[in-house]
Structures are given as C-alpha cells and as structure tokens.
Design a protein around this motif. Structure first.
Motif, PDB file in Angstrom:
ATOM      1  N   ILE A 170      36.022  24.399  44.692  1.00  0.00           N
ATOM      2  CA  ILE A 170      36.457  23.564  43.566  1.00  0.00           C
ATOM      3  C   ILE A 170      37.736  24.131  42.957  1.00  0.00           C
ATOM      4  N   GLN A 171      38.417  23.308  42.180  1.00  0.00           N
ATOM      5  CA  GLN A 171      39.556  23.770  41.381  1.00  0.00           C
ATOM      6  C   GLN A 171      39.082  23.973  39.953  1.00  0.00           C
ATOM      7  N   ILE A 172      39.386  25.112  39.386  1.00  0.00           N
ATOM      8  CA  ILE A 172      38.990  25.424  38.013  1.00  0.00           C
ATOM      9  C   ILE A 172      40.241  25.402  37.153  1.00  0.00           C
ATOM     10  N   ASN A 173      40.302  24.467  36.212  1.00  0.00           N
ATOM     11  CA  ASN A 173      41.415  24.389  35.266  1.00  0.00           C
ATOM     12  C   ASN A 173      41.014  25.104  33.976  1.00  0.00           C
ATOM     13  N   VAL A 174      41.807  26.059  33.555  1.00  0.00           N
ATOM     14  CA  VAL A 174      41.526  26.825  32.334  1.00  0.00           C
ATOM     15  C   VAL A 174      42.579  26.463  31.296  1.00  0.00           C
ATOM     16  N   LEU A 175      42.146  25.769  30.234  1.00  0.00           N
ATOM     17  CA  LEU A 175      43.049  25.337  29.168  1.00  0.00           C
ATOM     18  C   LEU A 175      43.130  26.420  28.097  1.00  0.00           C
ATOM     19  N   GLN A 176      44.357  26.773  27.696  1.00  0.00           N
ATOM     20  CA  GLN A 176      44.571  27.778  26.656  1.00  0.00           C
ATOM     21  C   GLN A 176      45.194  27.132  25.422  1.00  0.00           C
ATOM     22  N   ALA A 177      45.145  27.847  24.300  1.00  0.00           N
ATOM     23  CA  ALA A 177      45.569  27.277  23.024  1.00  0.00           C
ATOM     24  C   ALA A 177      47.066  26.980  22.971  1.00  0.00           C
ATOM     25  N   ASN A 178      47.854  27.622  23.817  1.00  0.00           N
ATOM     26  CA  ASN A 178      49.296  27.340  23.828  1.00  0.00           C
ATOM     27  C   ASN A 178      49.644  26.145  24.713  1.00  0.00           C
ATOM     28  N   GLY A 179      48.621  25.465  25.236  1.00  0.00           N
ATOM     29  CA  GLY A 179      48.841  24.284  26.065  1.00  0.00           C
ATOM     30  C   GLY A 179      48.919  24.566  27.546  1.00  0.00           C
ATOM     31  N   THR A 180      48.924  25.833  27.925  1.00  0.00           N
ATOM     32  CA  THR A 180      48.977  26.190  29.342  1.00  0.00           C
ATOM     33  C   THR A 180      47.655  25.843  30.028  1.00  0.00           C
ATOM     34  N   VAL A 181      47.747  25.252  31.208  1.00  0.00           N
ATOM     35  CA  VAL A 181      46.565  24.990  32.035  1.00  0.00           C
ATOM     36  C   VAL A 181      46.714  25.818  33.311  1.00  0.00           C
ATOM     37  N   GLU A 182      45.873  26.835  33.436  1.00  0.00           N
ATOM     38  CA  GLU A 182      45.904  27.672  34.640  1.00  0.00           C
ATOM     39  C   GLU A 182      45.000  27.033  35.684  1.00  0.00           C
ATOM     40  N   GLU A 183      45.575  26.720  36.825  1.00  0.00           N
ATOM     41  CA  GLU A 183      44.831  26.058  37.900  1.00  0.00           C
ATOM     42  C   GLU A 183      44.450  27.088  38.965  1.00  0.00           C
ATOM     43  N   ILE A 184      43.149  27.306  39.117  1.00  0.00           N
ATOM     44  CA  ILE A 184      42.638  28.255  40.101  1.00  0.00           C
ATOM     45  C   ILE A 184      42.024  27.440  41.235  1.00  0.00           C
ATOM     46  N   THR A 185      42.662  27.462  42.392  1.00  0.00           N
ATOM     47  CA  THR A 185      42.270  26.580  43.494  1.00  0.00           C
ATOM     48  C   THR A 185      41.652  27.373  44.639  1.00  0.00           C
ATOM     49  N   PRO A 186      40.754  26.741  45.396  1.00  0.00           N
ATOM     50  CA  PRO A 186      40.252  27.378  46.625  1.00  0.00           C
ATOM     51  C   PRO A 186      41.360  27.349  47.663  1.00  0.00           C
ATOM     52  N   ALA A 187      41.537  28.398  48.400  1.00  0.00           N
ATOM     53  CA  ALA A 187      42.681  28.523  49.316  1.00  0.00           C
ATOM     54  C   ALA A 187      42.747  27.378  50.311  1.00  0.00           C
ATOM     55  N   GLU A 188      41.602  27.036  50.922  1.00  0.00           N
ATOM     56  CA  GLU A 188      41.638  26.024  51.963  1.00  0.00           C
ATOM     57  C   GLU A 188      41.636  24.607  51.418  1.00  0.00           C
TER      58      GLU A 188
END
Length: 331
Positions: free
Chosen positions: A279-297
């Motif tokens: 799955i892709q995990i999107n992590v939303l932070q208070a400064n508006g940044t969305v860190e996208e953590i994706t599975p390699a394949e």
C-alpha cells in the motif's frame, strides 16, 4: 599655611591609621616564625601603644584649640564592615583595647544622654543579605520567563488549526488514536480496516509470543495493533539489508522492541508496512507536507489499482511527543 584640621578630618585620619596599623601587624605576625614570634609581638605592642599615645595627644590638642575638655572628645568609630572582616586569629586584644580607649564621646556629634550611645552598633548580617538578594534575582528571572512564555505562540493550537485546514483540502476526517506508544500501528490498523484492505501481510507474521503457549486458537486473537507490529518486524527481519544501515542498535534488539514493547514507530516501520501490505501510506503534516511512502514494486500503480491510506502526524499536540492519528475519508 594649611588650615587647621577639623575634628571630623582628624577622626577619619585616625581610623585610617588604625586600619593601616592593623594590616601591618597582621602581616608581621603571619611572617613571624617560632623564634621571632616574641619579638614581633613586643614590636606590635609598641606600635599600638605609640599610635594610641599619638592619637590621644592630637585629640587633646585639637580639643584645647576648640575649647573642649579632654573628657568631651568625640569618638573615633571603626568601620563595622571592615571590623567584621578581620581575621579573629590575627586580631589582638591590644588593638581592640586601643580602639576602645581612643573612642571619646563628643557633644557635637551625639548627646551623652541618648540611650543609643550606650548600645553596641549591630553588625549587618551579610549572609541574610546575600540570600535576600539571590531570592530577588530568582523572582525576577521567573517573572521574565513567564512574560516571554506568554508572548510566545501556542504551538499546539497552531498545529491543530493548520491540520484542520488541510483535512478540508484533502476531504479527510480525523479518527483520534490513543497516545500509548502504539499509535502508528493502531492508526495503520484503523486505516486498513476502513479501506477494506484487511491485515493480511505479504509475509505471514511469525507470532512467537511465549505468553500464548498452551492457549487455544480461539483465544489467540491479538489486538490489531499487535498484528501490525509483527507484520512490520517480520518484514524488516526478512529484509535486513534494506533497514540495518539506519539502525543505531543490533537488529535483534530492534525487532524485539517492535514486537514486545510500546516503542514508538517511525519512518522505518512505515516503510516496512507499505512494502509488507503493498500500500501507499500518505502522512499529512501540519505544514501541509504530504509524505508519500510507497511499496517499491507498486509505486507506479494508479487509479483503482492504487491502495492508499492516510495518517496525520503531530509534533506538538500530545504529551508523549510525536503522534499519529488515522485520517479517514470524509463522509
């Protein structure tokens, strides 16, 4: 011709000469050896006597010029602060007697009938003065710190307001997760359940909890956050080369903390879970940044093929420090 010396000037000079003599005597006695001590003591006594005699003569001469009797001479008072600082081992009875005998009351400075003239002057308590000064300084620092704190922005409130604004932007609503050290894993479990993805990992967890020995299969159901913990640990264990370089402790100890303790999770664990569950995990932070953590394949998957969950990351809002909440799709 120089003008005649006043009584006040004479007293000031006498006090200075007495202090100078005391310093000389102290130095002489410190420098004396056992063989020369008696001679030094005799010399000091002579110096005291000569100074006392000379002061008496000068006072008598001045008083006779001003029309006062010898018994009406003004006192020559010592400096209380300097008297308090004298070394008791080096202060002789001769000097104390000399200072006392040369103090003569003067009707021009203090009335003989005043009760205060017969009372010893109180020495200032220097220890109490230091304590009071230190307490005042601490109070001033505390007041300054309170004023600075009052003028600083409320970081927790700002973070909360900013996050709410981004919830609207991404059409999300927040599910509060308990701040107990398991928040990352609990938030992922909630997201997987809400998205209907289930908690079946690509690598089947090896649950080796000794507390489950002898327990029936029906009773072996673990909390969902525990299953997520084991899923992260098992993926890291079977793919150590992807994670070992980022660890500050041995792999076995790191895995033990994930499986058996309430150790917080972070970016390494999120990466392991993204690859474990595909799955892709999107992590939303208070400064508006969305860190996208994706599975390699699966990083190139799009549209309906892309499985995405959302977490909200807080830095200031919770007592334990960093915290993750589950961000569900708004109804």
């Amino acid at each position: 011709m120089d003008p005649p010396e006043t009584l006040e000037a004479l007293q000031i000079r006498h006090r200075k000469e007495q202090r100078d003599l005391q310093a000389r005597i102290t130095q002489k006695k410190k420098s004396a050896s056992k063989k020369t001590r008696k001679g030094v003591n005799d010399e000091c006594a002579t110096l005291e006597s000569e100074l006392k005699e000379r002061h008496s003569q000068e006072l008598a001469a001045l008083n006779s010029e001003n029309g006062f009797a010898a018994t009406d001479e003004a006192p020559v008072e010592g400096d209380p602060e300097e008297e308090a600082q004298k070394d008791p081992e080096t202060t002789t009875n001769g000097i104390a007697e000399s200072l006392q005998n040369t103090s003569i009351s003067s009707p021009t400075l203090e009335s003989a009938d005043s009760p205060a003239s017969n009372e010893p002057r109180k020495k200032p308590n220097r220890a109490k003065a230091r304590l009071a000064r230190r307490a005042a300084e601490q109070d001033a620092l505390a007041a300054q710190a309170a004023a600075e704190a009052a003028s600083m922005p409320d970081l927790r409130e700002q973070e909360r307001i900013n996050m709410r604004g981004y919830f609207s932007k991404y059409e999300l609503q927040e599910k509060e997760i308990r701040a107990d050290g398991h928040c990352l894993y609990s938030a992922v479990a909630d997201q997987m359940d809400q998205a209907g993805l289930g908690l079946e990992p690509r690598i089947q967890p090896t649950i080796a909890d000794k507390q489950l020995d002898g327990v029936s299969d029906a009773e072996k159901k673990l909390p969902t956050y525990k299953l997520v913990r084991y899923a992260a640990a098992d993926y890291i264990e079977q793919n150590p080369d992807q994670f070992a370089g980022f660890m500050e402790e041995p792999l076995e100890e790191y895995l033990r903390k994930i499986r058996e303790t309430g150790e917080w999770g972070g970016h390494l664990e999120l990466t392991a879970l993204a690859r474990q569950y595909g799955i892709q995990i999107n992590v939303l932070q208070a400064n508006g940044t969305v860190e996208e953590i994706t599975p390699a394949e699966d990083s190139t998957a799009t549209g309906d093929d892309k499985k995405v969950i959302w977490l909200g990351y807080y830095h200031h809002n919770f007592g334990l420090g960093e915290h993750y909440n589950s961000l569900r799709k708004a109804a």
